[in-house]
Design a protein around this motif. Structure first.
Motif, short mmCIF file in Angstrom:
data_model
loop_
_atom_site.label_atom_id
_atom_site.label_comp_id
_atom_site.label_asym_id
_atom_site.label_seq_id
_atom_site.Cartn_x
_atom_site.Cartn_y
_atom_site.Cartn_z
N VAL A 1 -1.78 -7.20 3.15
CA VAL A 1 -1.49 -5.83 2.72
C VAL A 1 -0.50 -5.20 3.71
CG1 VAL A 1 -2.46 -3.55 2.21
CG2 VAL A 1 -3.78 -5.61 1.70
N ILE A 2 0.57 -4.67 3.15
CA ILE A 2 1.62 -4.06 3.97
C ILE A 2 1.77 -2.60 3.55
CG2 ILE A 2 4.05 -4.19 4.71
CD1 ILE A 2 2.68 -6.84 5.23
N GLY A 3 1.62 -1.69 4.50
CA GLY A 3 1.76 -0.27 4.18
C GLY A 3 2.79 0.42 5.05
N THR A 4 2.43 0.59 6.31
CA THR A 4 3.24 1.40 7.23
C THR A 4 4.69 0.93 7.33
OG1 THR A 4 1.22 1.86 8.44
CG2 THR A 4 3.27 2.35 9.58
N LEU B 1 0.85 -1.20 0.00
CA LEU B 1 0.00 0.00 0.00
C LEU B 1 0.89 1.25 0.00
CD1 LEU B 1 -2.78 1.46 0.42
CD2 LEU B 1 -2.41 1.19 2.86
N TYR C 1 -12.03 -8.12 3.06
CA TYR C 1 -10.81 -7.48 3.57
C TYR C 1 -11.01 -7.25 5.06
CZ TYR C 1 -6.92 -3.98 3.29
OH TYR C 1 -5.76 -3.27 3.42
N GLY D 1 -5.10 -7.01 6.54
CA GLY D 1 -4.12 -5.93 6.64
C GLY D 1 -4.26 -5.13 7.91
N GLY D 2 -3.26 -4.31 8.12
CA GLY D 2 -3.25 -3.44 9.30
C GLY D 2 -2.28 -3.95 10.35
N GLY D 3 -1.19 -3.21 10.55
CA GLY D 3 -0.27 -3.53 11.64
C GLY D 3 0.62 -4.74 11.42
N GLY E 1 -6.70 -1.52 10.33
CA GLY E 1 -6.43 -0.08 10.19
C GLY E 1 -4.95 0.15 9.99
N SER E 2 -4.64 1.09 9.09
CA SER E 2 -3.25 1.36 8.79
C SER E 2 -2.53 1.88 10.03
CB SER E 2 -3.16 2.39 7.66
OG SER E 2 -1.85 2.42 7.18
N GLY E 3 -1.36 1.32 10.28
CA GLY E 3 -0.58 1.75 11.43
C GLY E 3 -1.11 1.24 12.76
N GLU F 1 -9.67 -5.65 8.12
CA GLU F 1 -8.79 -4.48 8.26
C GLU F 1 -8.63 -4.06 9.72
OE1 GLU F 1 -6.45 -2.31 7.61
OE2 GLU F 1 -7.37 -1.30 5.88
N PHE G 1 -7.57 1.74 -3.73
CA PHE G 1 -8.12 1.31 -2.44
C PHE G 1 -8.78 2.55 -1.84
CE2 PHE G 1 -6.72 0.32 2.15
CZ PHE G 1 -7.92 -0.31 2.42
C1 1GP Z 1 -4.22 -0.40 5.69
O1 1GP Z 1 -4.32 -2.74 5.87
C2 1GP Z 1 -3.59 -1.69 5.34
O2 1GP Z 1 -5.41 -0.26 5.05
C3 1GP Z 1 -2.14 -1.71 5.71
O3 1GP Z 1 -1.92 -1.45 7.07
O4 1GP Z 1 -0.27 0.39 7.04
O5 1GP Z 1 -0.56 -1.00 9.09
O6 1GP Z 1 0.53 -1.95 7.06
P1 1GP Z 1 -0.47 -0.97 7.57
#
Ligand code: 1GP
Length: 245
Positions: A221-224, A22, A170, A200-202, A174-176, A172, A77
């Motif tokens: 899903v990997i973002g942060t 992400l 999905y 995803g999320g964390g 939450g991001s971060g 989720e 997204f």
């Molecule tokens: C956010 O699930 C995604 O919508 C990704 O989460 O940023 O915590 O990796 P992170």
């Protein structure tokens, strides 16, 4: 089946478990480096957007820019109608099933649907379910966050998504998010939901990623991690190897 969904299915046949990166332009100094790197390390697609992405012009510039750099699909997204951008390959056409506000369940979708049609973006019908509280996605989407330990509620929403015809769910955090979705919740959902399961999320390390993949997640899903960890390349690469093992 349309092109991107077909591609995702093929990736899953090949690797069993796959990872999406992400990217959010606001949070990267060098988005081109990150986009190229995640592709070379094995990301199957790049997601663009999120609940705080509101600048449509920036979003479209970012989509075009990333598309010029990588050959994996760029998938929107969206957190709102503003997340629809003409040049993406596909869109997670999400309904935030556990929102308390009908706008996020079907209102924004109705407003965005004709744009998706006009721009010929492939819609991936997705039940979006927010677990936990106090994240941006939870706040913006007015979600009634499902407690992390309430597996059965997540199962109920996921199965409802399937019965409503959604081919993706999905889960989720939450991001971060400080906490990731538990593997116990993922395996509970996996027992009932017969579709593509995104989690995803964390997620920050390969142990967690492996646990979630083993529990039944198809796509992580990997973002942060990519934004904040100086050692992200190694960690992302370890995540890919761990989930494919
Ligand atoms: C956010 O699930 C995604 O919508 C990704 O989460 O940023 O915590 O990796 P992170």
């Amino acid at each position: 089946m349309d092109r991107v969904e077909n591609y995702i299915n093929e990736e899953l046949k090949k690797y069993k478990k796959i990872c999406f990166a992400l990217l959010d332009s606001e949070n990267f100094n060098d988005v081109s480096y990150v986009a190229k790197k995640v592709e070379s390390l094995g990301a199957s697609a790049i997601l663009v957007g999120g609940s705080s992405a509101i600048d449509q012009l920036d979003l479209d510039k970012l989509v075009l820019y990333i598309k010029s750099l990588v050959s994996i699909p760029v998938i929107l997204f969206p957190g709102n109608v503003t997340g629809v951008s003409p040049n993406a390959d596909a869109i997670l056409f999400t309904s935030l099933l556990n929102s308390e506000d009908p706008y996020f369940i079907s209102g924004a979708q109705a407003l965005g649907a004709l744009l998706v049609k006009k721009y010929k973006i492939e819609p991936l019908p997705t039940g979006y379910i927010i677990i936990g509280e106090n994240t941006t996605a939870w706040f913006v989407g007015r979600a009634k966050g499902i407690p992390f330990e309430k597996n059965k509620i997540a199962v109920m929403y996921s199965l409802a998504a399937q019965y409503l015809g959604m081919r993706f769910v999905y889960l989720e955090a939450g991001s971060g998010s400080q906490k990731n979705i538990t593997s116990s919740m993922v395996s509970s959902v996996r027992k009932y939901f017969d579709g593509m399961l995104i989690v995803g999320g964390g997620i920050k390390d390969s142990d967690v990623a492996k646990e979630l993949a083993d529990a039944g997640a198809d796509i992580l899903v990997i973002g942060t991690l990519l934004e904040q960890d100086p050692d992200w390349e190694k960690k992302f690469s370890n995540i890919i190897s761990a989930i494919r093992a």
